[in-house]
Design an enzyme around this catalytic site. Structure first.
Site, PDB file in Angstrom:
ATOM      1  N   ASP A  13       9.544  -1.327  -8.814  1.00 42.98           N
ATOM      2  CA  ASP A  13      10.916  -1.674  -9.199  1.00 42.98           C
ATOM      3  C   ASP A  13      11.599  -2.580  -8.180  1.00 42.98           C
ATOM      4  OD1 ASP A  13      10.602  -0.203 -11.474  1.00 42.98           O
ATOM      5  OD2 ASP A  13      11.734   1.538 -10.783  1.00 42.98           O
ATOM      6  N   ARG A  28       0.871  -1.171   0.000  1.00 44.35           N
ATOM      7  CA  ARG A  28       0.000   0.000   0.000  1.00 44.35           C
ATOM      8  C   ARG A  28       0.911   1.224   0.000  1.00 44.35           C
ATOM      9  NH1 ARG A  28      -4.817   1.155   4.261  1.00 44.35           N
ATOM     10  NH2 ARG A  28      -3.115   1.074   5.796  1.00 44.35           N
ATOM     11  N   ASP A  38     -11.440   4.057   8.044  1.00 44.27           N
ATOM     12  CA  ASP A  38     -11.594   5.321   7.338  1.00 44.27           C
ATOM     13  C   ASP A  38     -13.010   5.487   6.800  1.00 44.27           C
ATOM     14  OD1 ASP A  38      -9.040   6.775   7.361  1.00 44.27           O
ATOM     15  OD2 ASP A  38      -8.254   5.011   6.367  1.00 44.27           O
ATOM     16  N   GLU A  84     -12.746   3.914   0.711  1.00 40.69           N
ATOM     17  CA  GLU A  84     -12.757   4.193   2.146  1.00 40.69           C
ATOM     18  C   GLU A  84     -13.407   5.533   2.499  1.00 40.69           C
ATOM     19  OE1 GLU A  84      -8.692   4.209   3.485  1.00 40.69           O
ATOM     20  OE2 GLU A  84      -7.957   5.032   1.594  1.00 40.69           O
TER      21      GLU A  84
END
Length: 258
Positions: free
Chosen positions: A83, A69, A172, A146
């Site tokens: 990456d 996240r 949230d 959220e």
């Protein structure tokens, strides 16, 4: 790199995962050896930086799928974690179609997207660069719903091509409605609406389940990506239970000796 989660999503099967917030490679190693289908490394709320993340990814064992996240829906964050070799990104605060479109573009190389080219560890340090470029289209884009606005616009968000799944942030979301728990009626109805949208669109949904009640609710609602908790919560719960049991045994032993 991709592990078992992409297949489970494609087959619309339930998967169990865990949040990783403690910046130590032993934590994902232990959790992946336990058999979790996916691990979510949280760079939004946990004290994990890119160097920590690289070391922690090296600890993932078996076929657990590593997800991250990012702190915000920003291509700069996205290209750096990709990456390092993660299989998918969870994008917080996706409130409208344009947010989801940016998320999708952030994980794709040009001309389809805007991801910069320089996969480093993801391409095994240049040892399998061409193979990685062919596999990169399988990177998972998971949007986090959220807020009240996101619930109201769920259909348009999930209609964006390239969105693999969505995930509900119950805390949230609750605060967005002025409440403190998903169990409050207005929040619960919002979550139920998202379950219906998931069924209608065919885009699998997920939910963070901190207890058995939320777990049972999520499974009944048809959600597929189920987070069973986080590393620090597992640690606290296990230690609390062990300590409480020890004190019970001590009390029983003291009573018998009288």
């Amino acid at each position: 790199m991709f592990g078992k989660l992409p297949g489970l999503i494609k087959q619309k099967q339930v998967s169990f995962g865990a949040w990783v917030t403690i910046a130590n490679p032993e934590v994902p190693e232990m959790l992946s050896l336990l058999g979790f289908d996916w691990l979510l490394f949280d760079l939004e709320h946990a004290p994990i930086d890119y160097q920590h993340l690289e070391h922690m990814l090296m600890g993932v064992r078996s076929d657990a799928t590593p997800l991250v996240r990012v702190p915000f829906n920003d291509p700069v964050y996205v290209k750096r974690v990709l990456d390092l070799g993660v299989a998918g990104v969870l994008f917080p605060l996706i409130n409208r179609k344009e947010d989801a479109e940016l998320a999708v573009k952030s994980v794709k190389y040009p001309p389809e997207g805007i991801r910069g080219v320089g996969p480093r560890r993801a391409a095994s340090w240049g040892l399998r660069t061409e193979e990685y470029f062919k596999e990169a289209h399988n990177i998972l884009v998971i949007v986090q719903i959220e807020t009240r606005e996101a619930v109201e616009r769920a259909e348009e968000i999930l209609a964006v091509e390239g969105v693999s799944a969505f995930f509900i942030g119950p805390n949230d979301l609750s605060f967005s409605y002025g409440k403190r728990s998903w169990k409050d009626e207005v929040v619960r109805k919002a979550v139920e609406r998202l379950a219906e949208v998931s069924e209608q669109t065919g885009v699998p949904g997920g939910m963070y389940c901190s207890d058995n009640e939320s777990l049972e609710f999520a499974l009944r609602s048809g959600f597929k990506l189920i987070a069973l908790g986080s590393d620090y919560r597992f640690l606290v719960a296990g230690a609390r239970e062990r300590l409480a049991r020890a004190r019970e045994l001590l009390q029983a032993s003291s009573t018998l000796q009288r």
